[in-house]
Design a protein around this motif. Structure first.
Motif, PDB file in Angstrom:
ATOM      1  N   ASP A   1       0.822  -1.208   0.000  1.00  0.00           N
ATOM      2  CA  ASP A   1       0.000   0.000   0.000  1.00  0.00           C
ATOM      3  C   ASP A   1       0.858   1.260   0.000  1.00  0.00           C
ATOM      4  OD1 ASP A   1      -2.621   1.286   0.255  1.00  0.00           O
ATOM      5  OD2 ASP A   1      -2.013   1.798   2.288  1.00  0.00           O
ATOM      6  N   SER A   2       1.731   1.378   1.013  1.00  0.00           N
ATOM      7  CA  SER A   2       2.433   2.648   1.227  1.00  0.00           C
ATOM      8  C   SER A   2       3.548   2.904   0.221  1.00  0.00           C
ATOM      9  CB  SER A   2       2.993   2.688   2.648  1.00  0.00           C
ATOM     10  OG  SER A   2       3.945   1.662   2.853  1.00  0.00           O
ATOM     11  N   LYS A   3       4.275   1.858  -0.154  1.00  0.00           N
ATOM     12  CA  LYS A   3       5.431   2.063  -1.030  1.00  0.00           C
ATOM     13  C   LYS A   3       5.101   1.939  -2.518  1.00  0.00           C
ATOM     14  CE  LYS A   3       9.016   0.606   2.243  1.00  0.00           C
ATOM     15  NZ  LYS A   3      10.111  -0.360   2.521  1.00  0.00           N
ATOM     16  N   PHE A   4       4.047   1.173  -2.836  1.00  0.00           N
ATOM     17  CA  PHE A   4       3.800   0.875  -4.252  1.00  0.00           C
ATOM     18  C   PHE A   4       2.421   1.302  -4.752  1.00  0.00           C
ATOM     19  CE2 PHE A   4       6.646  -2.425  -2.440  1.00  0.00           C
ATOM     20  CZ  PHE A   4       7.821  -1.936  -2.995  1.00  0.00           C
ATOM     21  N   GLY A   5       1.381   1.072  -3.957  1.00  0.00           N
ATOM     22  CA  GLY A   5       0.045   1.467  -4.376  1.00  0.00           C
ATOM     23  C   GLY A   5      -0.106   2.973  -4.457  1.00  0.00           C
ATOM     24  N   HIS A   6       0.148   3.666  -3.346  1.00  0.00           N
ATOM     25  CA  HIS A   6       0.000   5.126  -3.310  1.00  0.00           C
ATOM     26  C   HIS A   6       0.972   5.822  -4.262  1.00  0.00           C
ATOM     27  CE1 HIS A   6      -3.034   5.429  -0.255  1.00  0.00           C
ATOM     28  NE2 HIS A   6      -2.315   4.751   0.640  1.00  0.00           N
ATOM     29  N   ARG A   7       2.124   5.214  -4.457  1.00  0.00           N
ATOM     30  CA  ARG A   7       3.122   5.837  -5.337  1.00  0.00           C
ATOM     31  C   ARG A   7       2.944   5.423  -6.799  1.00  0.00           C
ATOM     32  NH1 ARG A   7       8.587   5.325  -1.520  1.00  0.00           N
ATOM     33  NH2 ARG A   7       7.570   6.022   0.402  1.00  0.00           N
ATOM     34  N   ARG A   8       1.923   4.611  -7.046  1.00  0.00           N
ATOM     35  CA  ARG A   8       1.590   4.159  -8.402  1.00  0.00           C
ATOM     36  C   ARG A   8       2.808   3.509  -9.083  1.00  0.00           C
ATOM     37  NH1 ARG A   8      -2.795   4.093  -6.313  1.00  0.00           N
ATOM     38  NH2 ARG A   8      -4.626   5.197  -7.078  1.00  0.00           N
ATOM     39  N   ASP A   9       3.479   2.665  -8.314  1.00  0.00           N
ATOM     40  CA  ASP A   9       4.656   1.937  -8.795  1.00  0.00           C
ATOM     41  C   ASP A   9       4.227   0.508  -9.140  1.00  0.00           C
ATOM     42  OD1 ASP A   9       7.039   0.604  -9.206  1.00  0.00           O
ATOM     43  OD2 ASP A   9       7.984   1.256  -7.329  1.00  0.00           O
ATOM     44  N   VAL A  10       3.841   0.304 -10.387  1.00  0.00           N
ATOM     45  CA  VAL A  10       3.285  -0.982 -10.806  1.00  0.00           C
ATOM     46  C   VAL A  10       4.332  -2.086 -10.716  1.00  0.00           C
ATOM     47  CG1 VAL A  10       2.045  -2.189 -12.644  1.00  0.00           C
ATOM     48  CG2 VAL A  10       1.737   0.272 -12.362  1.00  0.00           C
ATOM     49  N   LYS A  11       5.508  -1.818 -11.234  1.00  0.00           N
ATOM     50  CA  LYS A  11       6.561  -2.836 -11.224  1.00  0.00           C
ATOM     51  C   LYS A  11       6.994  -3.175  -9.795  1.00  0.00           C
ATOM     52  CE  LYS A  11      10.860  -4.121 -13.552  1.00  0.00           C
ATOM     53  NZ  LYS A  11      10.196  -5.257 -14.203  1.00  0.00           N
ATOM     54  N   GLY A  12       7.115  -2.146  -8.967  1.00  0.00           N
ATOM     55  CA  GLY A  12       7.491  -2.371  -7.575  1.00  0.00           C
ATOM     56  C   GLY A  12       6.468  -3.217  -6.841  1.00  0.00           C
ATOM     57  N   TYR A  13       5.187  -2.955  -7.132  1.00  0.00           N
ATOM     58  CA  TYR A  13       4.096  -3.724  -6.519  1.00  0.00           C
ATOM     59  C   TYR A  13       4.197  -5.192  -6.945  1.00  0.00           C
ATOM     60  CZ  TYR A  13      -0.551  -3.755  -4.246  1.00  0.00           C
ATOM     61  OH  TYR A  13      -1.600  -3.953  -3.396  1.00  0.00           O
ATOM     62  N   LYS A  14       4.395  -5.410  -8.248  1.00  0.00           N
ATOM     63  CA  LYS A  14       4.515  -6.777  -8.760  1.00  0.00           C
ATOM     64  C   LYS A  14       5.688  -7.503  -8.093  1.00  0.00           C
ATOM     65  CE  LYS A  14       5.519  -9.314 -13.097  1.00  0.00           C
ATOM     66  NZ  LYS A  14       6.907  -9.778 -12.856  1.00  0.00           N
ATOM     67  N   ASN A  15       6.831  -6.830  -8.019  1.00  0.00           N
ATOM     68  CA  ASN A  15       8.010  -7.458  -7.413  1.00  0.00           C
ATOM     69  C   ASN A  15       7.773  -7.787  -5.943  1.00  0.00           C
ATOM     70  OD1 ASN A  15       9.364  -7.222  -9.842  1.00  0.00           O
ATOM     71  ND2 ASN A  15      10.447  -5.350  -9.278  1.00  0.00           N
ATOM     72  N   ALA A  16       7.086  -6.893  -5.245  1.00  0.00           N
ATOM     73  CA  ALA A  16       6.803  -7.130  -3.825  1.00  0.00           C
ATOM     74  C   ALA A  16       5.863  -8.318  -3.636  1.00  0.00           C
ATOM     75  CB  ALA A  16       6.204  -5.873  -3.196  1.00  0.00           C
ATOM     76  N   LEU A  17       4.896  -8.463  -4.527  1.00  0.00           N
ATOM     77  CA  LEU A  17       3.998  -9.621  -4.470  1.00  0.00           C
ATOM     78  C   LEU A  17       4.768 -10.918  -4.676  1.00  0.00           C
ATOM     79  CD1 LEU A  17       0.945  -8.243  -6.478  1.00  0.00           C
ATOM     80  CD2 LEU A  17       0.853  -9.091  -4.119  1.00  0.00           C
ATOM     81  N   GLU A  18       5.669 -10.911  -5.649  1.00  0.00           N
ATOM     82  CA  GLU A  18       6.447 -12.124  -5.927  1.00  0.00           C
ATOM     83  C   GLU A  18       7.401 -12.448  -4.778  1.00  0.00           C
ATOM     84  OE1 GLU A  18       6.322 -11.894 -10.816  1.00  0.00           O
ATOM     85  OE2 GLU A  18       8.138 -11.229  -9.754  1.00  0.00           O
ATOM     86  N   GLU A  19       7.969 -11.408  -4.167  1.00  0.00           N
ATOM     87  CA  GLU A  19       8.850 -11.620  -3.020  1.00  0.00           C
ATOM     88  C   GLU A  19       8.082 -12.235  -1.855  1.00  0.00           C
ATOM     89  OE1 GLU A  19      12.167  -9.027  -0.562  1.00  0.00           O
ATOM     90  OE2 GLU A  19      10.256  -8.063  -1.034  1.00  0.00           O
ATOM     91  N   MET A  20       6.875 -11.707  -1.595  1.00  0.00           N
ATOM     92  CA  MET A  20       6.069 -12.258  -0.511  1.00  0.00           C
ATOM     93  C   MET A  20       5.645 -13.685  -0.822  1.00  0.00           C
ATOM     94  SD  MET A  20       2.247 -11.663   0.652  1.00  0.00           S
ATOM     95  CE  MET A  20       1.969 -12.762  -0.698  1.00  0.00           C
ATOM     96  N   ASP A  21       5.256 -13.949  -2.066  1.00  0.00           N
ATOM     97  CA  ASP A  21       4.832 -15.296  -2.453  1.00  0.00           C
ATOM     98  C   ASP A  21       5.939 -16.316  -2.188  1.00  0.00           C
ATOM     99  OD1 ASP A  21       2.691 -16.897  -4.220  1.00  0.00           O
ATOM    100  OD2 ASP A  21       4.707 -17.506  -4.835  1.00  0.00           O
ATOM    101  N   SER A  22       7.185 -15.915  -2.373  1.00  0.00           N
ATOM    102  CA  SER A  22       8.308 -16.835  -2.167  1.00  0.00           C
ATOM    103  C   SER A  22       8.453 -17.246  -0.703  1.00  0.00           C
ATOM    104  CB  SER A  22       9.615 -16.204  -2.658  1.00  0.00           C
ATOM    105  OG  SER A  22      10.039 -15.164  -1.790  1.00  0.00           O
ATOM    106  N   ARG A  23       7.841 -16.474   0.208  1.00  0.00           N
ATOM    107  CA  ARG A  23       7.924 -16.794   1.636  1.00  0.00           C
ATOM    108  C   ARG A  23       6.752 -17.654   2.120  1.00  0.00           C
ATOM    109  NH1 ARG A  23      11.004 -13.219   4.709  1.00  0.00           N
ATOM    110  NH2 ARG A  23      10.982 -14.931   6.224  1.00  0.00           N
TER     111      ARG A  23
END
Length: 389
Positions: A283-305
């Motif tokens: 939300d704070s780092k990627f959604g509000h900042r409209r960082d699509v790629k960052g959001y995608k990368n964060a989702l994949e990083e979390m999925d790996s855990r």
């Protein structure tokens, strides 16, 4: 018997606009679907194995032949699309009146009272992106020492200050003063301390954020669990969202991965009740900042855990992975979006490949937790326990 429920919030990961999205200006919003559409397939094999791609009408995520868990989605009853409203509904509250917002900044009398009580002027007083406003007003703040006050589409008053200009404890004190002022007719859900560091052109916000929230207006499933002698452990900003109410133990986190680490830490302890985690970076780092790629990368990083989380579950644990609202990084503006939230349920006692359908309220999660832990319900929502165990 279920010993613990791990309520794991992937903050802002909505999965499609709600039927009433037009009222919120959010027609076409779809956080997960639009990220996938813009960035290509999101690599989320572990969430897919739990059933993410099998949720009715989900976009951008492939289904799994035989999901390991139960899956579905929920609509929001409460009149809002903010963090507080979403978490409170998940915990068993329906808000019939939206929380107060200030789309044009705060009234003169509020600002003057804040300035009087803190003994200095403030600057800003308008809706803004947090990263933008510190670049805009950071230099003036550094020169004058005046704190930066701003808001957003959410029910918040935010105060930004450089940690070398206004020390953290003083910033928190200013926020507590603002919290006392922003009550009654001016009550907002949260006063947020937004400290930052660095020099002009390179200001960055730190992890020393603090939220000063309203108390929930009614009893939540957290209050009930605590009153009945269970542990209620808040990880991330959970303690702040509930203003400590219903929490028996809390730890604040620096980022998503620290949130996963702390969840695993508590999974290895002998507690009984609810472990409630929020991963806020989406939300704070990627959604509000409209960082699509960052959001995608964060989702994949979390999925790996996810496999690591699953390995640490005990036989009598159940994890519920969900969200609190949407924040589509491809959408107009910089605010939350009114969306369905995903629900994924996993545990040794949970039936495989069960579709719990579209739930009428986020509060169905609270009702289910109550039945799983054999404690009283808040009276809001309908349990889906009979479908999953």
């Amino acid at each position: 018997m279920i010993n613990r429920v791990i309520l794991f919030i992937i903050d802002s990961v909505g999965i499609g606009a709600l039927p009433d999205a037009e009222k919120f200006g959010d027609i076409g919003a779809n956080t997960l679907g639009n990220i996938s559409k813009n960035e290509g397939d999101i690599h989320l094999p572990n969430l897919r194995k739990l059933g993410l791609g099998n949720i009715d009408n989900i976009e951008g995520i492939q289904s799994w032949d035989h999901p390991l868990g139960a899956y579905g989605k929920a609509a929001e009853v409460s009149l809002g699309k903010d963090t507080t409203t979403g978490h409170w509904e998940i915990s068993g509250i329906h808000l019939t009146e939206p929380l107060k917002t200030y789309p044009n900044g705060f009234p003169k009398e509020v600002i003057e009272e804040l300035e009087r009580q803190i003994g200095t002027r403030v600057i800003g007083n308008k809706p803004a992106s947090g990263t933008v406003i510190i670049e805009e007003l950071g230099e003036e703040h550094m020169e004058t020492g005046y704190p930066i006050v701003y808001t957003s589409a959410d029910s918040v008053l935010q105060i930004a200050a450089h940690e070398e200009v206004i020390p953290l404890e003083r910033l928190y004190e200013i926020c507590r003063i603002a919290r006392d002022i922003m009550m009654g007719d001016h009550a907002v859900a949260r006063i947020i301390a937004r400290p930052f560091v660095g020099a002009l052109g390179g200001f960055t916000r730190t992890s020393n954020r603090r939220d000063f929230s309203l108390n929930p207006p009614e009893e939540t499933i957290l209050d009930i669990a605590k009153a009945q002698g269970l542990d209620v452990i808040g990880i991330g900003k959970i303690e702040d969202i509930f203003n400590g109410q219903g929490i028996t133990e809390a730890v604040h986190t620096k980022d998503n991965m620290n949130g996963v680490d702390e969840t695993i830490n508590y999974l290895q302890k002998n507690n009984r009740g609810i472990i409630f985690t929020n991963l806020v970076d989406f939300d704070s780092k990627f959604g509000h900042r409209r960082d699509v790629k960052g959001y995608k990368n964060a989702l994949e990083e979390m999925d790996s855990r996810i496999p690591e989380l699953m390995r640490h579950l005990k036989d009598d644990d159940i994890i519920i992975i969900t969200a609190d609202h949407g924040n589509d990084p491809t959408f107009k503006g910089t605010d939350h979006t009114r969306e369905y939230i995903p629900i994924l349920i996993y545990g040794k006692s949970v039936k495989n490949n069960v579709n719990i359908g579209t739930r009428k309220s986020f509060a169905d999660i609270a009702a289910t937790i109550a039945e799983l832990l054999k404690i009283n319900s808040t009276g809001k929502g309908e349990s889906f326990k009979s479908l999953i165990v």
